[in-house]
Design a protein around this motif. Structure first.
Motif, PDB file in Angstrom:
ATOM      1  N   ALA A  44      -2.855  -5.966  -3.980  1.00 27.97           N
ATOM      2  CA  ALA A  44      -3.451  -6.065  -4.849  1.00 27.97           C
ATOM      3  C   ALA A  44      -5.146  -5.914  -4.748  1.00 27.97           C
ATOM      4  O   ALA A  44      -5.328  -5.826  -5.849  1.00 27.97           O
ATOM      5  CB  ALA A  44      -3.426  -7.683  -4.741  1.00 27.97           C
ATOM      6  N   TYR A  45      -5.585  -5.045  -3.830  1.00 23.35           N
ATOM      7  CA  TYR A  45      -6.409  -5.212  -2.961  1.00 23.35           C
ATOM      8  C   TYR A  45      -6.470  -3.634  -4.097  1.00 23.35           C
ATOM      9  O   TYR A  45      -7.625  -3.607  -3.763  1.00 23.35           O
ATOM     10  CB  TYR A  45      -6.570  -5.509  -1.460  1.00 23.35           C
ATOM     11  CG  TYR A  45      -8.471  -4.715  -0.984  1.00 23.35           C
ATOM     12  CD1 TYR A  45      -8.878  -5.434  -1.080  1.00 23.35           C
ATOM     13  CD2 TYR A  45      -8.006  -3.544   0.053  1.00 23.35           C
ATOM     14  CE1 TYR A  45     -10.252  -4.917  -0.397  1.00 23.35           C
ATOM     15  CE2 TYR A  45      -9.116  -3.114   0.595  1.00 23.35           C
ATOM     16  CZ  TYR A  45     -10.420  -3.808  -0.276  1.00 23.35           C
ATOM     17  OH  TYR A  45     -11.482  -3.890   1.096  1.00 23.35           O
ATOM     18  N   ASN A  46      -5.899  -2.962  -3.885  1.00 20.88           N
ATOM     19  CA  ASN A  46      -5.918  -1.677  -4.324  1.00 20.88           C
ATOM     20  C   ASN A  46      -6.516  -1.646  -5.906  1.00 20.88           C
ATOM     21  O   ASN A  46      -6.579  -0.465  -6.037  1.00 20.88           O
ATOM     22  CB  ASN A  46      -4.449  -0.549  -3.235  1.00 20.88           C
ATOM     23  CG  ASN A  46      -3.994  -0.215  -1.799  1.00 20.88           C
ATOM     24  OD1 ASN A  46      -5.330  -0.568  -1.136  1.00 20.88           O
ATOM     25  ND2 ASN A  46      -3.387   0.009  -1.007  1.00 20.88           N
ATOM     26  N   LYS A  47      -5.776  -2.805  -6.173  1.00 25.12           N
ATOM     27  CA  LYS A  47      -5.291  -2.703  -7.646  1.00 25.12           C
ATOM     28  C   LYS A  47      -7.048  -3.045  -8.426  1.00 25.12           C
ATOM     29  O   LYS A  47      -6.929  -1.678  -8.644  1.00 25.12           O
ATOM     30  CB  LYS A  47      -4.484  -3.834  -8.376  1.00 25.12           C
ATOM     31  CG  LYS A  47      -2.659  -3.132  -8.410  1.00 25.12           C
ATOM     32  CD  LYS A  47      -2.128  -4.096  -9.039  1.00 25.12           C
ATOM     33  CE  LYS A  47      -1.988  -5.337  -8.563  1.00 25.12           C
ATOM     34  NZ  LYS A  47      -1.287  -6.348  -9.798  1.00 25.12           N
ATOM     35  N   ILE A  48      -7.540  -4.206  -7.290  1.00 27.29           N
ATOM     36  CA  ILE A  48      -8.800  -4.093  -7.979  1.00 27.29           C
ATOM     37  C   ILE A  48     -10.099  -2.773  -7.768  1.00 27.29           C
ATOM     38  O   ILE A  48     -10.450  -2.552  -8.534  1.00 27.29           O
ATOM     39  CB  ILE A  48      -9.702  -5.400  -7.307  1.00 27.29           C
ATOM     40  CG1 ILE A  48      -9.222  -6.595  -7.180  1.00 27.29           C
ATOM     41  CG2 ILE A  48     -10.839  -5.245  -7.696  1.00 27.29           C
ATOM     42  CD1 ILE A  48      -9.009  -7.695  -6.638  1.00 27.29           C
ATOM     43  N   LEU A  49      -9.440  -1.944  -5.882  1.00 22.37           N
ATOM     44  CA  LEU A  49     -10.239  -0.663  -6.235  1.00 22.37           C
ATOM     45  C   LEU A  49     -10.066   0.314  -7.006  1.00 22.37           C
ATOM     46  O   LEU A  49     -11.127   1.110  -7.364  1.00 22.37           O
ATOM     47  CB  LEU A  49     -10.013  -0.054  -4.732  1.00 22.37           C
ATOM     48  CG  LEU A  49     -10.250  -1.286  -3.648  1.00 22.37           C
ATOM     49  CD1 LEU A  49      -9.726  -0.758  -1.900  1.00 22.37           C
ATOM     50  CD2 LEU A  49     -11.730  -1.061  -3.433  1.00 22.37           C
ATOM     51  N   SER A  50      -9.229   0.486  -7.962  1.00 21.89           N
ATOM     52  CA  SER A  50      -8.299   1.528  -8.565  1.00 21.89           C
ATOM     53  C   SER A  50      -8.898   1.639  -9.627  1.00 21.89           C
ATOM     54  O   SER A  50      -9.854   2.659 -10.547  1.00 21.89           O
ATOM     55  CB  SER A  50      -6.793   1.294  -8.483  1.00 21.89           C
ATOM     56  OG  SER A  50      -5.928   1.311  -7.510  1.00 21.89           O
TER      57      SER A  50
END
Length: 319
Positions: free
Chosen positions: A270-276
């Motif tokens: 979930a954290y990576n999706k926002i960063l992506s």
């Protein structure tokens, strides 16, 4: 899952997207449609300006036009499918489609990172060695650097995509992301992914660390030159420009760094999706604003271009 178990080979993946909340999907559709429209208009406008304006036929604007092309390609790999995911219930993507999306992402993402480093070096030469600028940054060298950028992008893409899809996939097939990124795809593999994660970490670092180093060293020299300027107004404008460049660079490399250089990149989906979202969708929109619209040469060229198009339209109406 261990190899040798009787599982069906995955032929399609399910992308969960950014959110499963129906009330947010319409709002997100409008936001990302606006961002994508601005990305296309801004970057296509920059390419057209640089192509048609002779004062902009310099190494810096040549690299900028290539950056705009990469931004259009990079954004178009992700955004149209993301927009579609807000409107339809079928979130599936074929196995081959997932491979192609990941390959294109790696080519354009790697190319953009390398090009940003080249642009930082170009500014370093222009500011720190102005008398030698035309000699060092020759047209031949500029074309060579762009070709090398694409060649490295293709090589890294082949390694990273091959690394991910050489593993067996036998289910589940649900990717907790809005595109086929490497960490969530590796999470679905039916074998141990330790080696694959080490390869991901190594080749990500191989791109990110040298390019960030070139950018930081180049801007350090540039800032040192700026500090020696006698005019406070010139210092202020130069610092403002550098600050805006470094802000966008920090967003691009910072988000990519946190996604791909984690010790265990599978652990924070979930954290990576926002960063992506930053390096795949937002940065391609910001680049033309930061690198071009604050530039007086681009503004002058835009005024001439708009005047020319307006006069042509008036002439066509008269005919």
């Amino acid at each position: 899952m261990a190899l040798g178990q009787n599982h069906t080979t995955v032929t399609r993946f399910i992308l969960l997207g950014l959110t499963d909340q129906a009330d947010l999907k319409q709002l997100l559709f409008a936001i990302f449609l606006l961002i994508y429209s601005m990305t296309l208009v801004g970057n296509l406008g920059i390419i057209d300006l640089i192509r048609t304006s002779s004062p902009l036929h310099t190494p810096m604007y040549f690299f900028l036009s290539v950056l705009s092309f990469l931004d259009i390609c990079n954004s178009s790999v992700f955004t149209p499918r993301l927009l579609t995911s807000f409107l339809i219930t079928d979130q599936s993507i074929s196995f081959s489609g997932c491979v192609v999306q990941m390959a294109l992402m790696n080519i354009h993402g790697t190319g953009e990172g390398l090009l940003l480093a080249i642009m930082a070096y170009d500014r370093f030469v222009a500011i720190c060695h102005p008398l030698l600028y035309r000699t060092i940054m020759s047209k031949h060298l500029c074309v060579q650097l762009v070709v090398i950028t694409y060649a490295v992008g293709v090589f890294i893409s082949a390694v990273q995509t091959g690394n991910a899809f050489s593993l067996p996939f036998c289910g589940p097939n649900i990717i907790d992301h809005y595109f086929c990124d490497i960490p969530p795809v590796l999470q679905l593999a039916c074998s141990d992914t330790t080696t694959a994660n080490i390869i991901l970490l190594f080749f990500s670092a191989l791109v990110i660390v040298p390019t960030v180093s070139v950018i930081l060293i180049s801007y350090a020299y540039i800032l040192a030159i700026i500090c020696r300027m006698r005019s406070l107004e010139a210092q202020r404008k130069a610092f403002s420009t550098c600050a805006s460049h470094l802000t966008v660079l920090s967003l691009f490399y910072g988000s990519a760094f946190l996604v791909y250089l984690q010790p265990n990149p599978e652990s924070a989906s979930a954290y990576n999706k926002i960063l992506s979202v930053f390096y795949t969708i937002v940065i391609p929109m910001l680049n033309p604003l930061v690198y071009s619209l604050r530039n007086k040469d681009v503004k002058a060229a835009a005024q001439v271009r708009i005047h020319y198009l307006s006069r042509r339209e008036i002439c066509q109406k008269d005919i």
